[in-house]
Design an enzyme around this catalytic site. Structure first.
Site, mmCIF file in Angstrom:
data_model
loop_
_atom_site.group_PDB
_atom_site.id
_atom_site.type_symbol
_atom_site.label_atom_id
_atom_site.label_comp_id
_atom_site.label_asym_id
_atom_site.label_seq_id
_atom_site.Cartn_x
_atom_site.Cartn_y
_atom_site.Cartn_z
ATOM 1 N N PRO A 121 -11.501 71.775 6.477
ATOM 2 C CG PRO A 121 -12.343 70.614 8.290
ATOM 3 C CD PRO A 121 -11.345 71.662 7.930
ATOM 4 C CD GLU A 122 -12.294 74.130 0.785
ATOM 5 O OE1 GLU A 122 -12.997 74.227 -0.238
ATOM 6 O OE2 GLU A 122 -11.065 74.313 0.769
ATOM 7 C CG HIS A 140 -4.171 68.511 19.500
ATOM 8 N ND1 HIS A 140 -3.511 69.447 20.256
ATOM 9 C CD2 HIS A 140 -3.234 67.942 18.690
ATOM 10 C CE1 HIS A 140 -2.225 69.456 19.916
ATOM 11 N NE2 HIS A 140 -2.034 68.545 18.986
ATOM 12 N NE ARG A 179 -3.032 76.113 12.508
ATOM 13 C CZ ARG A 179 -2.687 76.870 11.462
ATOM 14 N NH1 ARG A 179 -2.900 76.441 10.226
ATOM 15 N NH2 ARG A 179 -2.135 78.051 11.656
ATOM 16 N NE ARG A 218 -17.330 91.632 -3.722
ATOM 17 C CZ ARG A 218 -17.425 90.760 -2.717
ATOM 18 N NH1 ARG A 218 -16.384 89.988 -2.417
ATOM 19 N NH2 ARG A 218 -18.536 90.666 -2.014
#
Length: 286
Positions: free
Chosen positions: A2-3, A101, A124, A167
């Protein structure tokens, strides 16, 4: 994973259903999901409180709670949730099937006295829930270290260039840095780089000012578009278990290696950048 888009969708689904609901009990099946206290302390603080508003910051959900009148002074609480790779929150009837889960179940009473449950499911087990005092959530969870929201007006060419232009790492890696942009992940970095015509392996230091400007324009535009396309009813959200509704039909490159580019028709290519899979068009992204 999920973003920002998926977490914003969850916020819009959960908030109207949770508002005013009181926590009658909490069942915790996996202790490590509770990140900053023991399960029994979590239960003690949570039971009797009511859900008020829900906020989102980056990929975090923040649940503002109303504590009982007889609670200790300064007991105002927030729940903070991060889904990580596979977490999801579902509001269900009590009799709804127990999904594998499921690690935390909040047993709720609605404003009309009806019963429902808020379930945290995480295959997870990387996600987590914090319970924090109001005013401490930024330090306790890391929210205070996040950069600009991917939908913020502050996200300008100058903002991006100031933080990334020195960077030597790939631009995709730079955009994934949550200290720079909060909410972007592997899916939407592929998408925004395609829309901006920038190959994901380009060093940040090689981008021109015009390219920074394109990124600053495309990131919030794309995210708002995806949020809009992600609108879904609570019934369909539950039926899809908070996952199956997601934006796949509107993704132009992510997870589409080998398929024709929508612009030039050439096959999309896959590469790996800092351990992350990335799909792009060699012809359309320079």
């Amino acid at each position: 994973m999920p973003e920002l888009v998926e977490v914003e969708t969850a916020k819009r689904i959960l908030e109207p259903q949770l508002s005013g609901c009181m926590i009658d009990d909490v069942e915790i099946g996996l202790a490590k999901v509770i990140r900053n206290c023991a399960p029994e302390e979590f239960r003690r603080c949570a039971i009797g409180s009511r859900f008020d508003t829900v906020l989102r910051r980056g990929k975090f959900l923040i649940f503002n709670m109303v504590t009982p009148e007889d609670a200790e002074p300064g007991a105002e609480l927030k729940f903070v949730v991060h889904f990580r790779m596979t977490g999801v929150l579902l509001i269900t009837p009590p009799e709804y099937e127990q999904i594998k889960h499921t690690h935390v179940v909040f047993k709720l009473s609605g404003v009309a006295g009806d019963k429902r449950e808020l379930r945290y499911i995480d295959q997870r087990r990387f996600g987590g829930i914090w319970i924090v005092r109001i005013g401490t959530e930024f330090a306790a969870t890391g929210i205070g270290e996040l950069g600009a929201e991917a939908t913020d007006d502050i996200l300008s060419a100058d903002y991006l260039r100031e933080r990334l232009a020195k960077r030597g790492t790939a631009i995709k890696t730079g955009l994934l840095d949550q200290h720079v942009i909060a909410g972007l992940g592997n899916i939407y970095t592929d998408e925004v780089l395609f829309r901006s015509g920038i190959v994901p392996t380009r060093p940040c230091s090689s981008l021109t000012y015009d390219e920074w400007r394109r990124l600053a324009r495309e990131i919030p535009t794309m995210m708002r578009f995806m949020i809009d396309k992600n609108q879904i009813s609570p019934t369909d959200y539950l039926a899809g278990r908070g996952i199956e509704y997601r934006n796949t039909p509107f993704l132009q490159v992510y997870n589409r290696a080998g398929e024709p580019c929508i612009r030039c028709g050439r096959p999309l290519e896959r590469t790996t950048i800092a351990g992350r899979s990335s799909v792009y068009c060699r012809h359309c992204q320079k």
